[in-house]
Design a protein around this motif. Structure first.
Motif, PDB file in Angstrom:
ATOM      1  N   HIS A  65       0.808  -1.217   0.000  1.00  0.00           N
ATOM      2  CA  HIS A  65       0.000   0.000   0.000  1.00  0.00           C
ATOM      3  C   HIS A  65       0.843   1.269   0.000  1.00  0.00           C
ATOM      4  CE1 HIS A  65      -3.244  -2.844   0.844  1.00  0.00           C
ATOM      5  NE2 HIS A  65      -4.051  -1.893   0.406  1.00  0.00           N
ATOM      6  N   ARG A  66       2.117   1.170   0.349  1.00  0.00           N
ATOM      7  CA  ARG A  66       2.979   2.347   0.258  1.00  0.00           C
ATOM      8  C   ARG A  66       3.311   2.694  -1.184  1.00  0.00           C
ATOM      9  NH1 ARG A  66       7.167   4.790   4.255  1.00  0.00           N
ATOM     10  NH2 ARG A  66       6.295   6.519   3.066  1.00  0.00           N
ATOM     11  N   VAL A  67       3.410   1.702  -2.051  1.00  0.00           N
ATOM     12  CA  VAL A  67       3.864   1.981  -3.422  1.00  0.00           C
ATOM     13  C   VAL A  67       2.823   1.625  -4.480  1.00  0.00           C
ATOM     14  CG1 VAL A  67       6.301   1.768  -2.810  1.00  0.00           C
ATOM     15  CG2 VAL A  67       5.056  -0.257  -3.608  1.00  0.00           C
ATOM     16  N   GLU A  68       1.604   1.323  -4.065  1.00  0.00           N
ATOM     17  CA  GLU A  68       0.580   0.984  -5.058  1.00  0.00           C
ATOM     18  C   GLU A  68       0.317   2.172  -5.984  1.00  0.00           C
ATOM     19  OE1 GLU A  68      -3.332   0.258  -3.561  1.00  0.00           O
ATOM     20  OE2 GLU A  68      -3.206   1.845  -2.059  1.00  0.00           O
ATOM     21  N   HIS A  69      -0.235   1.865  -7.134  1.00  0.00           N
ATOM     22  CA  HIS A  69      -0.499   2.866  -8.173  1.00  0.00           C
ATOM     23  C   HIS A  69      -1.600   2.280  -9.053  1.00  0.00           C
ATOM     24  CE1 HIS A  69       0.226   5.148 -11.935  1.00  0.00           C
ATOM     25  NE2 HIS A  69       0.689   6.100 -11.135  1.00  0.00           N
ATOM     26  N   LYS A 120      11.002   4.524   5.995  1.00  0.00           N
ATOM     27  CA  LYS A 120      11.132   4.234   4.571  1.00  0.00           C
ATOM     28  C   LYS A 120      12.397   3.440   4.238  1.00  0.00           C
ATOM     29  CE  LYS A 120      13.150   8.693   3.297  1.00  0.00           C
ATOM     30  NZ  LYS A 120      12.905   9.938   2.545  1.00  0.00           N
ATOM     31  N   GLY A 121      13.449   3.539   5.061  1.00  0.00           N
ATOM     32  CA  GLY A 121      14.624   2.719   4.806  1.00  0.00           C
ATOM     33  C   GLY A 121      14.315   1.239   4.949  1.00  0.00           C
ATOM     34  N   MET A 153       8.728   7.054  -4.552  1.00  0.00           N
ATOM     35  CA  MET A 153       7.964   7.213  -3.317  1.00  0.00           C
ATOM     36  C   MET A 153       8.836   7.265  -2.060  1.00  0.00           C
ATOM     37  SD  MET A 153       4.989   7.496  -4.551  1.00  0.00           S
ATOM     38  CE  MET A 153       4.072   7.523  -3.016  1.00  0.00           C
ATOM     39  N   LEU A 154       9.970   6.543  -2.072  1.00  0.00           N
ATOM     40  CA  LEU A 154      10.774   6.414  -0.859  1.00  0.00           C
ATOM     41  C   LEU A 154      12.163   7.032  -0.978  1.00  0.00           C
ATOM     42  CD1 LEU A 154       9.893   2.711   0.078  1.00  0.00           C
ATOM     43  CD2 LEU A 154       8.718   4.808   0.754  1.00  0.00           C
ATOM     44  N   GLN A 155      12.524   7.525  -2.175  1.00  0.00           N
ATOM     45  CA  GLN A 155      13.819   8.173  -2.412  1.00  0.00           C
ATOM     46  C   GLN A 155      15.014   7.255  -2.178  1.00  0.00           C
ATOM     47  OE1 GLN A 155      11.579  10.229  -0.031  1.00  0.00           O
ATOM     48  NE2 GLN A 155      10.565  10.384  -2.012  1.00  0.00           N
ATOM     49  N   VAL A 156      14.825   5.967  -2.425  1.00  0.00           N
ATOM     50  CA  VAL A 156      15.910   4.992  -2.400  1.00  0.00           C
ATOM     51  C   VAL A 156      15.912   4.294  -3.755  1.00  0.00           C
ATOM     52  CG1 VAL A 156      16.796   2.870  -1.367  1.00  0.00           C
ATOM     53  CG2 VAL A 156      15.750   4.624   0.086  1.00  0.00           C
ATOM     54  N   ASP A 157      17.049   4.362  -4.456  1.00  0.00           N
ATOM     55  CA  ASP A 157      17.121   3.833  -5.816  1.00  0.00           C
ATOM     56  C   ASP A 157      18.142   2.702  -5.869  1.00  0.00           C
ATOM     57  OD1 ASP A 157      17.038   3.385  -8.513  1.00  0.00           O
ATOM     58  OD2 ASP A 157      17.430   5.452  -9.113  1.00  0.00           O
ATOM     59  N   MET A 158      17.654   1.473  -5.776  1.00  0.00           N
ATOM     60  CA  MET A 158      18.504   0.278  -5.840  1.00  0.00           C
ATOM     61  C   MET A 158      18.110  -0.546  -7.047  1.00  0.00           C
ATOM     62  SD  MET A 158      18.558  -1.072  -1.893  1.00  0.00           S
ATOM     63  CE  MET A 158      19.728  -2.383  -2.248  1.00  0.00           C
ATOM     64  N   HIS A 159      19.087  -0.864  -7.875  1.00  0.00           N
ATOM     65  CA  HIS A 159      18.801  -1.746  -9.002  1.00  0.00           C
ATOM     66  C   HIS A 159      18.350  -3.109  -8.474  1.00  0.00           C
ATOM     67  CE1 HIS A 159      19.331  -4.188 -12.599  1.00  0.00           C
ATOM     68  NE2 HIS A 159      19.342  -3.048 -13.291  1.00  0.00           N
ATOM     69  N   PRO A 160      17.343  -3.720  -9.083  1.00  0.00           N
ATOM     70  CA  PRO A 160      16.839  -4.994  -8.544  1.00  0.00           C
ATOM     71  C   PRO A 160      17.833  -6.142  -8.589  1.00  0.00           C
ATOM     72  CG  PRO A 160      15.716  -4.389 -10.588  1.00  0.00           C
ATOM     73  CD  PRO A 160      16.495  -3.196 -10.165  1.00  0.00           C
ATOM     74  N   ALA A 161      18.911  -6.015  -9.362  1.00  0.00           N
ATOM     75  CA  ALA A 161      19.914  -7.082  -9.395  1.00  0.00           C
ATOM     76  C   ALA A 161      20.833  -7.067  -8.183  1.00  0.00           C
ATOM     77  CB  ALA A 161      20.758  -6.969 -10.663  1.00  0.00           C
TER      78      ALA A 161
END
Length: 279
Positions: A65-69, A120-121, A153-161
Motif C-alpha cells: 500500500h505504500r507503493v501501489e499505483h 522508509k529505509g 515514493m521512498l527516495q531509495v534507488d537500488m537496481h533490482p539485481a
C-alpha cells in the motif's frame, strides 16, 4: 474491543502447532498500546497490523500500500510478495533480521511498530527483496517497475539485481543509490545520501562490494568495482575510489586510511565519531 481480548484473538490466528513468534506478539501488544493512547489510530493499526495473522503478512500489506499505483494495484503486489515468500525461504528471516537491526541500531526507535509503519529505509529494503526475487526469476519489467516506484515514493534507488544480506539498516535513507553489480553483505548500516556507483561501462562488475559489518557514513560516494572489507568504516562525506582493508576507517576526498574501525562490526555499533586521526 477489550485490549486483552484483542491480543488473544490476534494470537489465536496462528496455524495449529505454530510456535510463539516474539516479534509478532510484541507488534500486537504495541498496536493495542498505541490504540489505547491514540484511539484515532485504530483504523490504521487494525488494517496494518491486527487484521493479519503474521508479521510477514502485516509487512507486505504495508509495503504494497505504500507503493501501489493505478498501474500496479496493491493486490498485484501482494500476490507477487506471497509468491516470493513461498518460493524463497530466505526472505522471511531476512526481513525479520532487518527490523531487528532497526530496533538495535536506531536509538530513536523503541518499538517494532515504528519501522513497520513509518520507516522508509526499512520499507525500501523489504521492497527490494521482492524486486530482486522478481529479477532473479526473469520478471525484469515487474522488477524495474518496482524499483522506479520505490525511488519515486521512498527516495531509495537500488537496481533490482543488487544482492543484499540480512540485518541491513538504511538510516533515514533519503538519497541512497545502489548500482546493478553492487553487493551488500550482512549487518551493514548505510546512512542517507550514500552512492554505491559504477565506473565505466563494463557490463560484468563495476560497483562496490560491501562486506559484513560495514558502516557507511552519510553523503559518502563509493565508486567502481572496489571492496569495502569486513568491519570497515567509511566516514561521512568520503569519496572512496580504492578498496578498503577489513577493520579500517577511511575518510576524506579522496578517502584514505585514518585508523582502525574501533569495533569488529561498526555497522552494528553505529559509533560515528573518531579522534586523533591526523586529518
Amino acid at each position: 474491543m477489550n485490549t486483552s481480548i484483542g491480543r488473544k484473538i490476534a494470537r489465536c490466528q496462528r496455524a495449529p502447532g505454530q510456535v510463539a513468534d516474539l516479534i509478532w506478539d510484541r507488534l500486537v501488544d504495541e498496536a493495542h498500546e498505541a490504540i489505547a493512547a491514540e484511539p484515532q489510530f485504530a483504523t490504521l493499526l487494525y488494517t496494518a497490523v491486527l487484521d493479519h495473522a503474521s508479521f510477514e503478512e502485516a509487512l507486505i500489506y504495508r509495503l504494497a500500500h505504500r507503493v501501489e499505483h493505478p498501474d500496479m494495484p496493491a493486490s498485484a503486489l501482494l500476490h507477487a510478495f506471497r509468491e516470493a515468500l513461498a518460493a524463497d525461504a530466505g526472505i522471511g528471516p531476512a526481513i525479520r533480521a532487518d527490523i531487528q537491526a532497526v530496533l538495535e541500531r536506531d536509538p530513536a526507535c523503541t518499538r517494532y511498530l515504528e519501522p513497520l509503519l513509518y520507516f522508509k529505509g526499512f520499507h525500501a529494503l523489504g521492497l527490494h527483496r521482492l524486486a530482486h526475487w522478481l529479477w532473479s526469476e526473469g520478471r525484469r519489467d515487474f522488477a524495474l517497475y518496482l524499483q522506479g516506484r520505490v525511488s519515486e515514493m521512498l527516495q531509495v534507488d537500488m537496481h533490482p539485481a543488487v544482492r543484499i544480506g540480512r540485518g541491513l539498516f538504511f538510516d533515514h535513507a533519503t538519497g541512497i543509490v545502489v548500482g546493478e553489480t553492487a553487493v551488500i553483505e550482512d549487518n551493514v548500516s548505510i546512512l542517507q545520501s550514500v552512492t554505491l556507483g559504477g565506473s565505466g561501462i563494463d557490463a560484468i562488475e563495476r560497483h562496490p562490494k560491501v562486506r559484513k559489518g560495514v558502516l557507511i557514513g552519510s553523503g559518502s560516494k563509493l565508486i567502481g568495482n572496489i571492496e569495502i572489507g569486513e568491519g570497515a568504516w567509511v566516514g561521512a562525506g568520503s569519496v572512496v575510489i580504492n578498496s578498503v582493508p577489513s577493520h579500517r576507517t577511511v575518510a576524506g576526498v579522496p578517502a584514505r586510511i585514518v585508523g582502525f574501525a574501533g569495533s569488529a562490526e561498526p555497522g552494528r555499533t553505529m559509533n560515528q565519531i573518531f579522534f586523533d586521526v591526523g586529518l
